[in-house]
Scaffold this motif. Structure first.
Motif, PDB file in Angstrom:
ATOM      1  N   VAL A   1       0.816  11.439   6.772  1.00 36.29           N
ATOM      2  CA  VAL A   1      -0.491  10.857   7.084  1.00 36.29           C
ATOM      3  C   VAL A   1      -0.361   9.745   8.121  1.00 36.29           C
ATOM      4  CG1 VAL A   1      -2.380   9.470   6.127  1.00 36.29           C
ATOM      5  CG2 VAL A   1      -1.537  11.474   4.884  1.00 36.29           C
ATOM      6  N   LEU A   2       0.683   8.937   7.980  1.00 36.30           N
ATOM      7  CA  LEU A   2       0.890   7.797   8.870  1.00 36.30           C
ATOM      8  C   LEU A   2       1.690   8.166  10.112  1.00 36.30           C
ATOM      9  CD1 LEU A   2       1.534   5.325   5.971  1.00 36.30           C
ATOM     10  CD2 LEU A   2      -0.187   4.927   7.734  1.00 36.30           C
ATOM     11  N   ARG A   3       2.062   9.428  10.224  1.00 39.67           N
ATOM     12  CA  ARG A   3       2.833   9.927  11.372  1.00 39.67           C
ATOM     13  C   ARG A   3       4.088   9.079  11.586  1.00 39.67           C
ATOM     14  NH1 ARG A   3      -0.562  13.600  14.484  1.00 39.67           N
ATOM     15  NH2 ARG A   3      -2.791  13.251  14.111  1.00 39.67           N
ATOM     16  N   THR A   4       4.947   9.063  10.558  1.00 41.49           N
ATOM     17  CA  THR A   4       6.155   8.258  10.617  1.00 41.49           C
ATOM     18  C   THR A   4       7.284   8.949   9.864  1.00 41.49           C
ATOM     19  OG1 THR A   4       7.096   6.073  10.168  1.00 41.49           O
ATOM     20  CG2 THR A   4       5.570   6.937   8.525  1.00 41.49           C
ATOM     21  N   THR A   5       8.494   8.579  10.209  1.00 35.12           N
ATOM     22  CA  THR A   5       9.671   9.011   9.445  1.00 35.12           C
ATOM     23  C   THR A   5      10.223   7.869   8.604  1.00 35.12           C
ATOM     24  OG1 THR A   5      11.141   8.473  11.305  1.00 35.12           O
ATOM     25  CG2 THR A   5      10.279  10.734  11.185  1.00 35.12           C
ATOM     26  N   ASN A   6       9.481   6.759   8.515  1.00 36.65           N
ATOM     27  CA  ASN A   6       9.971   5.593   7.777  1.00 36.65           C
ATOM     28  C   ASN A   6      10.320   5.949   6.336  1.00 36.65           C
ATOM     29  OD1 ASN A   6       9.535   3.938   9.984  1.00 36.65           O
ATOM     30  ND2 ASN A   6       7.581   3.141   9.241  1.00 36.65           N
ATOM     31  N   ASP A   7      11.530   5.627   5.935  1.00 32.00           N
ATOM     32  CA  ASP A   7      11.899   5.791   4.527  1.00 32.00           C
ATOM     33  C   ASP A   7      11.065   4.863   3.655  1.00 32.00           C
ATOM     34  OD1 ASP A   7      13.782   6.815   2.412  1.00 32.00           O
ATOM     35  OD2 ASP A   7      14.244   4.665   2.295  1.00 32.00           O
ATOM     36  N   ALA A   8      10.805   3.653   4.137  1.00 32.53           N
ATOM     37  CA  ALA A   8      10.077   2.642   3.366  1.00 32.53           C
ATOM     38  C   ALA A   8       8.577   2.894   3.476  1.00 32.53           C
ATOM     39  CB  ALA A   8      10.430   1.245   3.861  1.00 32.53           C
ATOM     40  N   THR A   9       8.107   3.912   2.787  1.00 32.96           N
ATOM     41  CA  THR A   9       6.694   4.260   2.726  1.00 32.96           C
ATOM     42  C   THR A   9       6.308   4.335   1.265  1.00 32.96           C
ATOM     43  OG1 THR A   9       6.860   5.489   4.812  1.00 32.96           O
ATOM     44  CG2 THR A   9       4.960   5.967   3.411  1.00 32.96           C
ATOM     45  N   LEU A  10       5.225   3.676   0.874  1.00 31.10           N
ATOM     46  CA  LEU A  10       4.935   3.507  -0.547  1.00 31.10           C
ATOM     47  C   LEU A  10       3.470   3.175  -0.746  1.00 31.10           C
ATOM     48  CD1 LEU A  10       4.727   0.192  -0.509  1.00 31.10           C
ATOM     49  CD2 LEU A  10       7.192   0.341  -0.665  1.00 31.10           C
ATOM     50  N   LEU A  11       3.112   2.922  -1.995  1.00 34.68           N
ATOM     51  CA  LEU A  11       1.775   2.435  -2.345  1.00 34.68           C
ATOM     52  C   LEU A  11       1.884   1.020  -2.891  1.00 34.68           C
ATOM     53  CD1 LEU A  11       0.331   5.507  -4.307  1.00 34.68           C
ATOM     54  CD2 LEU A  11       0.031   4.989  -1.872  1.00 34.68           C
ATOM     55  N   VAL A  12       0.957   0.172  -2.495  1.00 35.51           N
ATOM     56  CA  VAL A  12       0.780  -1.129  -3.133  1.00 35.51           C
ATOM     57  C   VAL A  12      -0.374  -0.982  -4.102  1.00 35.51           C
ATOM     58  CG1 VAL A  12       0.172  -3.553  -2.790  1.00 35.51           C
ATOM     59  CG2 VAL A  12       1.647  -2.381  -1.125  1.00 35.51           C
ATOM     60  N   ASP A  13      -0.147  -1.356  -5.363  1.00 39.11           N
ATOM     61  CA  ASP A  13      -1.193  -1.226  -6.371  1.00 39.11           C
ATOM     62  C   ASP A  13      -2.203  -2.356  -6.206  1.00 39.11           C
ATOM     63  OD1 ASP A  13      -0.072   1.020  -7.403  1.00 39.11           O
ATOM     64  OD2 ASP A  13       0.981   0.008  -9.021  1.00 39.11           O
ATOM     65  N   GLY A  14      -3.380  -1.990  -5.756  1.00 41.51           N
ATOM     66  CA  GLY A  14      -4.438  -2.945  -5.489  1.00 41.51           C
ATOM     67  C   GLY A  14      -5.300  -2.391  -4.366  1.00 41.51           C
ATOM     68  N   THR A  15      -6.359  -3.081  -4.060  1.00 43.44           N
ATOM     69  CA  THR A  15      -7.196  -2.638  -2.956  1.00 43.44           C
ATOM     70  C   THR A  15      -6.481  -2.882  -1.629  1.00 43.44           C
ATOM     71  OG1 THR A  15      -8.298  -4.782  -2.807  1.00 43.44           O
ATOM     72  CG2 THR A  15      -9.296  -3.134  -4.267  1.00 43.44           C
ATOM     73  N   ALA A  16      -7.094  -2.471  -0.554  1.00 47.60           N
ATOM     74  CA  ALA A  16      -6.458  -2.593   0.757  1.00 47.60           C
ATOM     75  C   ALA A  16      -6.021  -4.022   1.043  1.00 47.60           C
ATOM     76  CB  ALA A  16      -7.428  -2.110   1.833  1.00 47.60           C
ATOM     77  N   ARG A  17      -6.791  -4.998   0.572  1.00 51.56           N
ATOM     78  CA  ARG A  17      -6.429  -6.392   0.852  1.00 51.56           C
ATOM     79  C   ARG A  17      -5.113  -6.776   0.182  1.00 51.56           C
ATOM     80  NH1 ARG A  17     -10.682 -11.332   1.200  1.00 51.56           N
ATOM     81  NH2 ARG A  17     -11.755  -9.631   2.269  1.00 51.56           N
ATOM     82  N   ALA A  18      -4.793  -6.161  -0.947  1.00 52.15           N
ATOM     83  CA  ALA A  18      -3.505  -6.446  -1.583  1.00 52.15           C
ATOM     84  C   ALA A  18      -2.356  -6.063  -0.662  1.00 52.15           C
ATOM     85  CB  ALA A  18      -3.401  -5.696  -2.914  1.00 52.15           C
ATOM     86  N   ALA A  19      -2.486  -4.932   0.020  1.00 50.66           N
ATOM     87  CA  ALA A  19      -1.427  -4.512   0.929  1.00 50.66           C
ATOM     88  C   ALA A  19      -1.368  -5.398   2.166  1.00 50.66           C
ATOM     89  CB  ALA A  19      -1.632  -3.055   1.332  1.00 50.66           C
TER      90      ALA A  19
END
Length: 412
Positions: free
Chosen positions: A62-80
């Protein structure tokens, strides 16, 4: 004085149906809502860790990346957003923020709370910051981090990013991008554009509920986050890890979140299981459609809405060359009470449209076409309702003009 105990009547929540055509949140895709009703599993169950791995892989696409460090932050967008800045910035660091709307000011506030010295390069609301001005400011201030909003829904403007990453890399600055409002409906190319950190949210073009925030970090950003991490003894097993400045948050410490999502699975928090299911399904729905196809769908829906409001004789705020695909800012006609129109749209048609912030509050309506709502029937229904409400407010609008123009735009 203590209040007496009272038996509180048990209440079942029955939210009314709304067509959410504001700047977000939008209606969640039915597939996403079904995914959220799946049974819970434990956070270290092999099934759950498998789901986490699968979700990471989906968001790399989705993010068009090969980054290993791809994840979810639990919270709304502002948390990230806060997690990114509080984990990258040490007290005394310089952070450069291009500001062209409300959410640029938010990045300034968060960076200052993290102890940064903040420099800004500003554009009037309704315009974007000239990329050359950003490049000049990078050379002048030599920031540790450049933090920029991609699409600022307060003004509906979309900041060009393609030329900023190379300048940041040349001067050893990390480039953080808030893509909350743009990802899924506008082109976002993490690797091609040299973006070091990108964060988003589900509740806009990704067509999910608020509460989970995809994020990705380049190797350079990941190493910077780890280099400044300090945690209490006993929480990690390898005592020789780098020790840096103590960051201001535990929950939003991306170094610890990375370890939670990484192969060591170090305990940090309890994963928001149902939100992970939602995020996973949002990505699946998007990738099944195709990223380019989804961006084009949002472009067509936004163009049809734009044609419709203009055919009703309404002016549109902002530079059309840099308008986001998924939100249109419609100027409120003279003599019309903005909130009265919004209330009538909600009460009579169950359609929600938004206002804006600061200098635009009460001056524009923000109408969104995003996620599952970036579709023809939602656009036409909204325009028909808006025409009726405006006529009731005494505005002379051409009968059927908005709907006809939108249909023509779709047919083009």
């Amino acid at each position: 004085m203590k209040r007496p105990f009272r038996n509180v009547p048990r209440m079942t929540l029955h939210p009314p149906y709304r067509l959410l055509m504001g700047p977000g949140p939008v209606n969640a895709d039915p597939r996403v809502l079904r995914a959220m009703s799946a049974p819970l599993v434990g956070q270290f169950d092999p099934v759950m860790t498998g789901y986490m791995n699968a979700t990471q892989d989906l968001y790399r696409q989705v993010l068009r990346t090969t980054n290993d460090a791809t994840l979810l932050v639990d919270g709304t967008a502002r948390a990230a957003i806060e997690a990114a800045l509080v984990s990258l910035v040490e007290p005394g660091d310089t952070v450069l923020v291009p500001v062209f709307g409300r959410f640029g000011h938010l990045l300034v506030e968060i960076a200052r709370r993290a102890g940064a010295k903040v420099a800004t390069v500003d554009a009037p609301w309704g315009q974007v910051v000239d990329p050359q001005a950003v490049a000049d400011a990078v050379r002048a201030h030599r920031p540790r981090v450049v933090a920029v909003v991609h699409g600022d829904t307060s003004t509906t403007m979309r900041q060009p990013l393609a030329d900023i990453g190379a300048v940041c890399a040349e001067h050893d600055a990390l480039l953080y991008v808030d893509a909350t409002a743009s990802l899924g409906g506008n082109d976002v190319r993490t690797d091609d554009w040299g973006l070091d950190v990108v964060t988003a949210g589900l509740q806009k073009c990704l067509g999910g509920p608020p509460g989970s925030a995809p994020a990705t970090l380049s190797d350079r950003a990941r190493d910077a986050v780890r280099a400044r991490t300090h945690v209490e003894e006993g929480l990690r097993t390898d005592a020789d890890e780098p020790r840096g400045t103590v960051i201001g948050s535990n929950y939003l410490d991306l170094a610890q979140v990375l370890d939670y999502w990484g192969p060591r699975r170090l305990n940090h928090h309890t994963e928001a299981t149902s939100m992970l299911y939602a995020a996973h399904e949002c990505a699946r729905v998007l990738l099944e459609e195709g990223l380019d196809a989804a961006v084009e769908r949002h472009r067509r829906a936004g163009a049809a809405l734009l044609a419709g409001v203009q055919a009703l004789g309404l002016a549109v705020f902002g530079d059309p060359a840099h308008r986001m695909h998924n939100v249109v800012a419609v100027e409120v006609p003279d003599g019309v009470v903005a909130d009265a129109v919004r209330a009538a749209m909600l009460d009579d048609f169950a359609i929600e449209i938004g206002t804006s912030f600061g200098p635009l509050h009460g001056r524009v309506w923000r109408i969104g076409t995003m996620g599952v709502n970036a579709r023809k029937d939602a656009v036409l229904t909204t325009l028909a309702a808006l025409e009726h409400v405006l006529r009731a407010q005494g505005v002379a609008v051409p009968p059927g003009g908005g709907v006809s123009a939108a249909q023509e735009a779709y047919a083009a």
